[in-house]
Design an enzyme around this catalytic site. Structure first.
Site, PDB file in Angstrom:
ATOM      1  N   GLN A   1       4.583 -20.557  -7.338  1.00  0.00           N
ATOM      2  CA  GLN A   1       3.330 -20.524  -8.076  1.00  0.00           C
ATOM      3  C   GLN A   1       3.207 -21.756  -8.960  1.00  0.00           C
ATOM      4  OE1 GLN A   1       2.682 -16.795  -9.969  1.00  0.00           O
ATOM      5  NE2 GLN A   1       0.786 -17.417 -10.973  1.00  0.00           N
TER       6      GLN A   1
ATOM      7  N   SER B   1      11.168 -19.579  -6.472  1.00  0.00           N
ATOM      8  CA  SER B   1      10.539 -18.399  -7.052  1.00  0.00           C
ATOM      9  C   SER B   1       9.732 -17.646  -5.986  1.00  0.00           C
ATOM     10  CB  SER B   1       9.667 -18.803  -8.249  1.00  0.00           C
ATOM     11  OG  SER B   1       9.199 -17.670  -8.947  1.00  0.00           O
ATOM     12  N   LEU B   2       8.403 -17.622  -6.101  1.00  0.00           N
ATOM     13  CA  LEU B   2       7.576 -16.991  -5.072  1.00  0.00           C
ATOM     14  C   LEU B   2       7.922 -17.518  -3.686  1.00  0.00           C
ATOM     15  CD1 LEU B   2       4.990 -15.499  -3.957  1.00  0.00           C
ATOM     16  CD2 LEU B   2       3.825 -17.686  -4.377  1.00  0.00           C
TER      17      LEU B   2
ATOM     18  N   ARG C   1       3.749  -7.846  -6.772  1.00  0.00           N
ATOM     19  CA  ARG C   1       4.546  -8.642  -7.712  1.00  0.00           C
ATOM     20  C   ARG C   1       3.625  -9.372  -8.679  1.00  0.00           C
ATOM     21  NH1 ARG C   1       6.735 -14.101  -7.588  1.00  0.00           N
ATOM     22  NH2 ARG C   1       8.894 -14.231  -8.344  1.00  0.00           N
TER      23      ARG C   1
ATOM     24  N   HIS D   1      10.745 -14.954 -15.305  1.00  0.00           N
ATOM     25  CA  HIS D   1      12.174 -15.266 -15.165  1.00  0.00           C
ATOM     26  C   HIS D   1      12.906 -15.196 -16.504  1.00  0.00           C
ATOM     27  CE1 HIS D   1      11.164 -16.342 -11.096  1.00  0.00           C
ATOM     28  NE2 HIS D   1      10.341 -17.267 -11.507  1.00  0.00           N
TER      29      HIS D   1
ATOM     30  N   GLN E   1      15.471 -11.651  -9.545  1.00  0.00           N
ATOM     31  CA  GLN E   1      14.772 -12.932  -9.630  1.00  0.00           C
ATOM     32  C   GLN E   1      13.704 -12.932 -10.724  1.00  0.00           C
ATOM     33  OE1 GLN E   1      11.396 -14.346  -7.658  1.00  0.00           O
ATOM     34  NE2 GLN E   1      12.583 -15.496  -6.151  1.00  0.00           N
TER      35      GLN E   1
END
Length: 425
Positions: free
Chosen positions: A11, A92-93, A117, A202, A251
């Site tokens: 993202q 991440s994503l 999410r 995070h 995560q």
């Protein structure tokens, strides 16, 4: 052949119009977007190409949109270049895009997961308690020490949320603590840039969202990895499907260890990487901390052409490998190297020699055309091999083992799973 890795951004890489060149050129990409729109219950193309930046940037929209673009680019890569990667990694994503491309999570399930999410993260953002800030030009030890001191002094949490590169870290946590830590680091010579998010991604403050997301993850079915995928939590490849739920849950609260991912790629001997997604964020990280790896963005038509030119030798080698390691070729080899227990010459001529010649002819056609066998041609070769095994009076157990080995070595186990089920009866 040089080792290749495929990278998927997270993202922040989204923008209005991303992936448009690919969709204009590829009917397969348009079909994938149509599937995504149906799964999500929204017009994804309209969102990405005609929507507002504010609407696209909403976490619950940005995440499935990025997943769809990255997955479409992955399919374009495999269709146009097709050089097998040694591993996949996503930021991440982007880890969801990597897992989807590796076959571990079906596309439709991945879309639903990242949409949920995003909703959970968006709900956390609505509270307005958190913030994130990029820190440039400060050592990790100094940032970690500052975060610990500020957290203790203010009774508010701030942590490093992203180890992006040797020149960029991101801190995340309670807004007051993030602002205090950023101010101290700036006074010490660092450059800072607050991110346009209101949730502390995070970081431990995402614990409630992580707990709820774990339930969503646990309800899904996962499938074998086609290639290794590196985890953001460890920087290492997943060792089993059982790690998907705990790692993707963690995560949300643990830092993204992209620094460890870069070290893993270097240790594995990766020479070339492709960033399958919009912009060039990961490409820049690679160029900063893994200079021996040549990394190419892959979103634009020109960029895709540059990667194809770079991998021209590998593409040729891959095509040759596939021609010499396909179901038809393996059937010929298995037929020859299997022990014969039938000395009836007439029956052997009819049940072995004749079908063997049919498979030989099929292989000759493939050699002349330079093409890979179709599913129908592979099925034909497997049926001939079955007849040859019967003629040679090969024991049933050995037949099962031979077929299983052929399908495993050629990556067609899922395609012909019914054959193995038939053999087991």
């Amino acid at each position: 052949m040089r080792k290749l890795a495929l990278l998927f951004p997270g993202q922040g890489s989204q923008y209005i119009g991303m992936g448009k060149e690919l969709l204009d050129e590829s009917a397969a990409a348009r079909e994938l977007f149509a599937e995504a729109s149906e799964v999500l219950g929204l017009d994804l193309q309209q969102l990405i190409f005609q929507g507002s930046t504010e609407e696209l940037t909403r976490t619950e929209n940005a995440q499935p949109a990025l997943l769809a673009v990255s997955t479409a680019l992955f399919h374009a890569y495999m269709d146009d270049i097709g050089v097998e990667p040694i591993c996949l990694a996503g930021h991440s994503l982007g880890e969801f895009s990597a897992l989807t491309s590796a076959g571990a999570i079906p596309f439709a399930d991945a879309l639903r997961l990242v949409r949920r999410r995003g909703q959970l993260m968006q709900e956390a953002a609505a509270e307005g308690l958190g913030a994130m800030c990029a820190i440039m030009g400060s050592q990790p030890e100094q940032v970690e020490r500052t975060c610990l001191n500020v957290s203790a002094d203010m009774n508010r949490s701030v942590v490093i949320s992203n180890y992006n590169s040797s020149t960029q870290l991101v801190i995340s946590g309670h807004r007051e603590a993030v602002e205090a830590a950023a101010k101290q680091l700036e006074q010490g010579g660092a450059r800072i840039a607050f991110l346009k998010v209101s949730a502390p991604f995070h970081s431990p403050l995402m614990q409630d969202a992580a707990a709820r997301f774990e339930e969503e993850l646990a309800a899904c079915t996962y499938h074998p990895f086609r290639w290794p995928v590196l985890s953001n939590v460890t920087g290492k490849p997943y060792e089993s499907l059982e790690q998907i739920v705990p790692y993707l849950t963690k995560q949300l609260t643990a830092p993204v260890r992209w620094d460890l991912t870069m070290r893993e790629l270097l240790a594995a001997g990766v020479a070339v990487a492709a960033e399958l997604g919009p912009k060039q964020v990961l490409t820049q990280f690679v160029r900063t901390d893994a200079k021996s790896i040549t990394c190419y963005p892959y979103e634009k038509t020109l960029e895709r052409g540059q990667l194809k030119e770079e991998l021209a030798g590998e593409i040729k080698d891959e095509a040759k490998r596939r021609r010499t390691n396909n179901v038809v070729t393996r059937c010929l080899a298995a037929a020859v190297c299997t022990r014969n227990r039938n000395w009836d010459l007439e029956e052997y001529e009819r049940g072995f020699v004749a079908p063997y010649r049919q498979v030989q002819h099929l292989q000759q056609q493939l050699d002349e055309s330079g093409e890979e066998p179709t599913k129908e041609q592979m099925q034909e070769a497997l049926e001939h091999l079955r007849q040859m095994f019967v003629t040679k009076r090969v024991p049933e157990q050995e037949q099962q083992e031979r077929f299983a080995e052929i399908l495993r070595l050629t990556g067609t186990t899922e395609l012909f799973s019914s054959l193995l089920q038939q053999e087991s009866h």
